[in-house]
Design a protein around this motif. Structure first.
Motif, PDB file in Angstrom:
ATOM      1  N   ALA A 169       6.547 -48.470  10.764  1.00 21.18           N
ATOM      2  CA  ALA A 169       7.703 -48.585   9.871  1.00 21.18           C
ATOM      3  C   ALA A 169       8.097 -47.258   9.239  1.00 21.18           C
ATOM      4  CB  ALA A 169       7.420 -49.626   8.791  1.00 21.18           C
ATOM      5  N   HIS A 170       7.125 -46.431   8.860  1.00 18.86           N
ATOM      6  CA  HIS A 170       7.456 -45.174   8.180  1.00 18.86           C
ATOM      7  C   HIS A 170       7.915 -44.090   9.148  1.00 18.86           C
ATOM      8  CE1 HIS A 170       3.346 -44.400   9.539  1.00 18.86           C
ATOM      9  NE2 HIS A 170       3.581 -43.112   9.382  1.00 18.86           N
ATOM     10  N   MET A 171       7.876 -44.387  10.457  1.00 22.96           N
ATOM     11  CA  MET A 171       8.292 -43.422  11.475  1.00 22.96           C
ATOM     12  C   MET A 171       9.675 -43.708  12.032  1.00 22.96           C
ATOM     13  SD  MET A 171       5.914 -41.095  12.133  1.00 22.96           S
ATOM     14  CE  MET A 171       6.094 -40.622  13.873  1.00 22.96           C
ATOM     15  N   GLY A 172      10.261 -44.819  11.662  1.00 23.73           N
ATOM     16  CA  GLY A 172      11.466 -45.283  12.331  1.00 23.73           C
ATOM     17  C   GLY A 172      12.650 -44.346  12.275  1.00 23.73           C
ATOM     18  N   MET A 173      12.825 -43.635  11.168  1.00 26.42           N
ATOM     19  CA  MET A 173      14.001 -42.776  11.032  1.00 26.42           C
ATOM     20  C   MET A 173      13.798 -41.397  11.648  1.00 26.42           C
ATOM     21  SD  MET A 173      13.779 -42.196   6.909  1.00 26.42           S
ATOM     22  CE  MET A 173      15.186 -41.100   6.766  1.00 26.42           C
TER      23      MET A 173
END
Length: 331
Positions: A169-173
């Motif tokens: 989730a914290h890598m999505g952008m």
């Protein structure tokens, strides 16, 4: 015709960061890069990239679409991966210089020159699993591409995946290769088991994105897509399409969209869905697959609003409509 992204211009622009400063950009062969086998990127995936396009206009000029926005995202990805900070002005100059050098190779519309800036960690240090690379490299690779829809428009089949996510989730952008790699197995499985073209990742019923594109639902005058957060990629094409939809007076809603609402709306006559991305701009979605059952989107065909929005963006890119938002960089 060669597959999209498999033909390359023979030279590229490149620059190296030595731990203190970036080297002056050079034009080198795009055939190879010399890299130590212990380079950080090869072991700990310290890499990010961008994808943007240059277009030839009828007056002979070449125009790069939304370069500033792509460079901003490139810089953000580098920062979030703890790579050395890029010089955004220098990166922009590298892009302009290499595209200018091969200006004559930019195809006529509907073709374009695909531009792939890439940044990766080069430090030879296999003991740095929990530490960033002090040195790095960035280059600008060019690939002339033809019409993505040369074989004719078709609608896609998407498998709705509730149990998995495209990436952490914290890598999505972050536009990093690892995020694409982590989606490959679910996509391959969906193709084999359900004849799906892509997987629409919907962790816990929250409709997010596919393995390589953002998702938009078009219901009458409404355009619905997930609100920006760090769990998925902030697509430049997504932003462009939403801007044009607002220009047309459409009701653009960036908010949570659940699988239940998606399937309920998709069943309505005239409903449309599409995937947005640099390669295809907007690709129509005809079928959603959930719990082993097919759900047509609207009549299952190509939606008129999807085509209208795609044409509106193409017309700006190709110089056939006014660039009201200042998206083009003329070279």
């Amino acid at each position: 015709m060669a597959a999209f992204g498999t033909v390359f211009i023979p030279e590229m622009a490149i620059s190296w960061f030595d731990g203190n400063s970036w080297s002056p950009a050079e034009i080198v062969s795009s055939e190879s890069i010399q890299l130590h086998p212990g380079a950080h990127v090869l072991h700990y995936s310290s890499t990010c990239f961008e994808g943007l396009k240059a277009f030839r206009h009828e007056d002979g000029s070449v125009n790069i679409f939304r370069m500033d926005r792509n460079i901003e995202r490139f810089s953000q990805s580098s920062e979030l991966l703890a790579l050395p900070e890029i010089d955004k002005d220098a990166t922009g100059k590298m892009i302009i210089d290499i595209v200018s050098r091969f200006k004559d190779d930019v195809p006529e519309p509907p073709g374009s020159m695909y531009i792939r800036p890439t940044h990766f960690g080069t430090e030879p240090a296999i003991g740095k699993a929990a530490s960033p690379s002090v040195t790095s490299c960035q280059y600008i690779l060019l690939s002339p591409v033809g019409d993505y829809f040369a074989g004719g428009d078709t609608t896609l089949r998407l498998l709705l995946e509730e149990d998995g996510a495209r990436c952490a989730a914290h890598m999505g952008m972050i536009k990093s290769g690892g995020n694409y790699a982590s989606a490959l197995r679910p996509i391959m499985k969906a193709k084999e088991e359900f004849n799906a073209d892509q997987v629409l990742f919907c962790p816990n019923g929250d409709v997010q994105e596919t393995g390589a594109a953002n998702f938009l639902l078009i219901d009458g005058n409404e355009v619905i897509t997930k609100a920006l957060d760090e769990s998925f990629l902030h697509g430049v094409t997504r932003d462009s399409i939403l801007t044009l939809a607002r220009d047309l007076g459409m009701d653009v809603q960036e908010r949570q969209l659940t699988i239940d609402e998606l399937l309920e709306r998709a069943a309505k006559p005239g409903c449309e869905a599409a995937l947005s991305g640099t390669a295809a701009v907007l690709t129509p979605v005809g079928t959603l697959i959930h719990n082993g059952k097919d759900y047509p989107v609207g009549n299952g065909g190509i939606g008129a609003t999807t085509l209208k929005l795609r044409q509106a963006l193409n017309d700006i890119q190709w110089g056939k409509a006014e660039d009201k938002h200042g998206w083009l960089t003329r070279i």
